[in-house]
Design an enzyme around this catalytic site. Structure first.
Site, mmCIF file in Angstrom:
data_model
loop_
_atom_site.group_PDB
_atom_site.id
_atom_site.type_symbol
_atom_site.label_atom_id
_atom_site.label_comp_id
_atom_site.label_asym_id
_atom_site.label_seq_id
_atom_site.Cartn_x
_atom_site.Cartn_y
_atom_site.Cartn_z
ATOM 1 N N ASP A 25 -45.009 -13.485 30.104
ATOM 2 C CA ASP A 25 -44.041 -12.778 29.238
ATOM 3 C C ASP A 25 -43.098 -11.807 29.963
ATOM 4 O O ASP A 25 -43.549 -11.021 30.796
ATOM 5 C CB ASP A 25 -44.771 -11.923 28.195
ATOM 6 C CG ASP A 25 -45.809 -12.660 27.402
ATOM 7 O OD1 ASP A 25 -45.964 -13.877 27.575
ATOM 8 O OD2 ASP A 25 -46.493 -11.984 26.598
ATOM 9 N N GLU A 202 -48.239 -13.344 18.548
ATOM 10 C CA GLU A 202 -48.048 -12.523 19.743
ATOM 11 C C GLU A 202 -46.600 -12.045 19.825
ATOM 12 O O GLU A 202 -45.719 -12.537 19.121
ATOM 13 C CB GLU A 202 -48.402 -13.299 21.025
ATOM 14 C CG GLU A 202 -49.896 -13.554 21.203
ATOM 15 C CD GLU A 202 -50.243 -13.961 22.628
ATOM 16 O OE1 GLU A 202 -51.304 -13.527 23.109
ATOM 17 O OE2 GLU A 202 -49.482 -14.719 23.261
ATOM 18 N N TRP A 286 -48.319 -22.210 27.249
ATOM 19 C CA TRP A 286 -49.710 -21.987 27.666
ATOM 20 C C TRP A 286 -50.526 -23.265 27.722
ATOM 21 O O TRP A 286 -51.577 -23.305 28.366
ATOM 22 C CB TRP A 286 -50.385 -20.960 26.752
ATOM 23 C CG TRP A 286 -49.987 -19.561 27.072
ATOM 24 C CD1 TRP A 286 -49.223 -18.729 26.311
ATOM 25 C CD2 TRP A 286 -50.312 -18.830 28.266
ATOM 26 N NE1 TRP A 286 -49.052 -17.522 26.952
ATOM 27 C CE2 TRP A 286 -49.704 -17.558 28.142
ATOM 28 C CE3 TRP A 286 -51.046 -19.114 29.412
ATOM 29 C CZ2 TRP A 286 -49.826 -16.574 29.151
ATOM 30 C CZ3 TRP A 286 -51.157 -18.150 30.395
ATOM 31 C CH2 TRP A 286 -50.563 -16.891 30.269
#
Lengths: 486, 486
Positions: A25, A202, A286
């Site tokens: 991120d 998230e 991911w």
């Protein structure tokens, strides 16, 4: 490990990638003193995700980047310095600064400290404009005794004169809104939930976006989920609405994709850029990021994008509504060779980096998928190994696709991905395609950025770009090779 | 064209496929006189979509089907008899029947008549239990002067004693709710919008589902969109809520996928099945359905599925909520050979049709995608050409994937597709996988049907099923070869 080489195969030349190690991120994005600061989740010790710290880079133009190593380090072996944001505390609301610190040097980072016991929100401040940070002695500033509470994005809300934090209560599928006057004392004032849930929420962001061609503003809430996007793994949805400083009120409960590709996650915008809303995201997923075939480093960021809302964007011939639009901020000075005209168009690039923009007009197209005619964009190397992009329009819409077959064998690496593309304002099969091709990443912006489509690719030495069209299309435009920025 | 052979390669053996021609949406599903009626969008003149009529088949057990040709034909060359539903008008509310027609023979079909000018809702009635239909002389029963108004699903709402129609105002992204006392006169009473929009809404259904293990019921609204699903093209989302006979009130604005695969669209449930809610969907995707490599016929339906809601399904270790559950209705009498025990498990099938069910327990798994260990299910032919399915669990969840590479080269035919799978009630990496493999289609039901995952496949003569697991897993279960039903 500490070798930094930006000439490795597949390494992007006009995108940010970390000098070495594993990146995810973007964090702490703040503009001050003429510099765009980009922090990021970084494991400098390995090329797989580990215990992250904040890496740091800066840029004057969002294209050329300078690396600065670790900015906020772990204090213990098992403390992850997880995602968060940064702001400029010009008025010293936090009390961290005295008169000796110039207002534009007063940077405060708000991040999640992750330990096996819990996740808490913490502060660190910098008196030198974002280069060196000191952790606040009163940390954590928010502790709700949860292991799933992270990714604070803080901004100043002018109308209420308060700091606002949006933060994910990940397993509860809640975006929590907190307010504060001093960045240290926070009160939860509301929550939001909705849309696609997947495994967890998230990295939220809430931004006030101009509506182009009007004097209006609307608020957009970005919510990333991982895993569980319908396309698999990680992705970012957004909601359009209003925000009064405490509560985000969506206009509707329509779920919109911030990017229709597989590799655009954890988007964050810069603070302190005035009315311009500029953001970028981690360009990976991911589902496979720990295994992708790059060496020394893993993952890059997308290009920075200027964001706005457009009103009356046609979704189909009968409905028009707001849409996020994203414009890639690629400096024209990067252009080396160019070609332009009608298709076929073809160009080689020494760096493997390209920008292209074409206009497509179709005629005599049938209804959805009765016609296999297409416009095709091929990026290949000397052995013919390639990535194929293309548009298959029908009478009042189109599918844009990528085929990244034979590049990376992994059960969760989707090789073919497609996005529905809305027709133009007159419902005609007329399309504008803007692409940034940069070795390991391809970003496509369709119809002035109403559709973004970002995917990683893994063809070494792909240095040729070819644009072709079947006879039902008139296609013209230009291709530029780009100079590298590293 | 009028050749009906169910032994062609890739032709499913325990699924419904049309005798010849092109099939899409299921229509008019009603149970009466011991027969499940399945009508469907059918172009008997070609194997690509054309001007559809209602084809017709019946079954006593939802597995063995008998074809009956065209049930409702076009009245003009350019009238499409588009999708719709059927009900049993036991009480002759419509006035179509007299005392000579047994209550269980009183079938009324409600369908969309599509012409270049507009789409209207129309009735046709049968006095012989659904075999022969007469169009109502007063058609259309609803005409709102729109070309985008279709797919009426009608059911009787007990509490209000009225017929309810859910119908798509496709380009407006509106599901409109109408009520009627006689099926002829309809009043619009509410609308619903939300979720994923894509290009358009199609084929809604609203069902009252039992909550397993309780005496509760909840309502589920299915809304299909095409194109524009994040995975590309066609797909079905659902919303959970309450319905008072006029308005659907969602519990939340969470968007849920009725099936995580690429090929499950336009789901419809049978009427007149009492408390059992049984449905199926078209197993294809408009992105490529006109080009898939089958001959004489194109497309099959999924198996029929019994639907219910489950309460407190874990989405992640911190959140539990309602989830649709779907159980495939495959008759145990179809089982031929079997094998059972621990993996590896392997079986051949003369028909190429299989059912399998395995339980998987993992141990020492890391967080998401740090561990490439997997359980793999391979369906192959004698040349090794194959479809691969697999589960890649992490500590508190998993990815289930299909790899259908090298079967059908098409830019929009995603070869790799994956779904996030929630952990079990105790957050352990324990999974239940139930699969129906049938030549051209593979349907997977995970954790007692909380996840459905349906994809078409195109490997000729695939007659071997092999289940293997890496050493971190204990896997046991059974494979059955299935007798064909055609």
């Amino acid at each position: 490990m500490a070798v930094s080489r930006y000439d490795e195969p597949i390494r992007p030349q006009v995108h940010y990638s970390p000098p070495y190690g594993f990146m995810n991120d973007p964090n702490g994005m703040v503009y001050t003193n003429g510099l765009y600061h980009l922090f990021y989740q970084w494991n400098p010790k390995d090329t797989v995700a580990g215990v992250p710290q904040w890496g740091h880079a800066t840029s004057e133009d969002l294209v050329h980047w300078k690396n600065h190593g670790v900015a906020i380090a772990s204090t213990t072996e098992d403390e992850g310095v997880f995602s968060g944001s940064a702001i400029l505390d010009v008025d010293n609301t936090s009390g961290f600064f005295d008169g000796s610190v110039k207002p534009e040097d007063r940077v405060v980072a708000i991040f999640t400290s992750n330990t096996p016991e819990k996740q808490t929100q913490n502060l660190a401040y910098s008196t030198d404009g974002g280069f060196n940070f000191t952790r606040y002695s009163g940390n954590p500033v928010i502790d709700v005794n949860s292991t799933q509470f992270r990714d604070p994005k803080v901004f100043f809300h002018e109308d209420t004169g308060k700091w606002v934090m949006v933060v994910a209560k990940s397993f509860d599928y809640e975006i929590a809104f907190y307010t504060s006057s001093d960045l240290k004392n926070w009160e939860q004032v509301s929550t939001f939930t909705g849309g696609l849930y997947g495994y967890q929420y998230e990295v939220p962001d809430l931004v006030k976006l101009p509506v182009v061609g009007t004097s209006e503003y609307k608020w957009v809430l970005f919510v990333s989920i991982n895993p569980g996007m319908p396309l698999g793994g990680s992705g970012t949805q957004y909601f359009i609405g209003d925000f009064d400083g405490e509560t985000f009120k969506p206009d509707d409960y329509v779920v919109r994709m911030a990017d229709f590709g597989k590799d655009w996650y954890a988007a964050q915008t810069w603070s302190n850029t005035g009315d311009d809303v500029l953001g970028l995201a981690w360009a990976s997923n991911w589902q496979y990021t720990n295994e992708v075939p790059t060496k020394a480093w893993r993952s890059c960021m997308s290009v920075a994008r200027q964001m706005a809302l457009k009103k009356n964007v046609k979704y189909n011939p009968g409905y028009a509504g707001y849409s996020l639009i994203q414009e890639p901020l690629i400096n024209k000075e990067l252009r080396a060779d160019s070609c332009h005209g009608n298709t076929p168009l073809s160009l080689k690039s020494e760096t493997g980096a390209f920008e292209f923009r074409i206009n497509i007009t179709g005629k005599d197209l049938g209804s959805d998928n009765t016609d296999p005619s297409s416009v095709r964009i091929t990026i290949s190397n000397s052995t013919g190994h390639r990535t194929l992009l293309g548009l298959r329009p029908f009478d009042t819409g189109a599918h844009f696709f990528i085929d990244r077959s034979n590049q990376f064998e992994h059960p969760l690496f989707n090789e073919k991905i497609s996005a529905y593309v809305n027709p133009d304002d007159n419902d005609n099969p007329v399309y504008d395609i803007h692409g940034i091709v940069d070795r390991g990443i391809i970003e496509i912006f369709i119809n002035n950025g109403t559709i973004a489509f970002t995917n990683t690719v893994f063809v070494a030495d792909a240095d040729k770009l070819l644009i072709e069209a079947d006879e039902k299309f008139t296609v013209n435009g230009e291709i530029h090779s780009l100079k590298g920025t590293w």
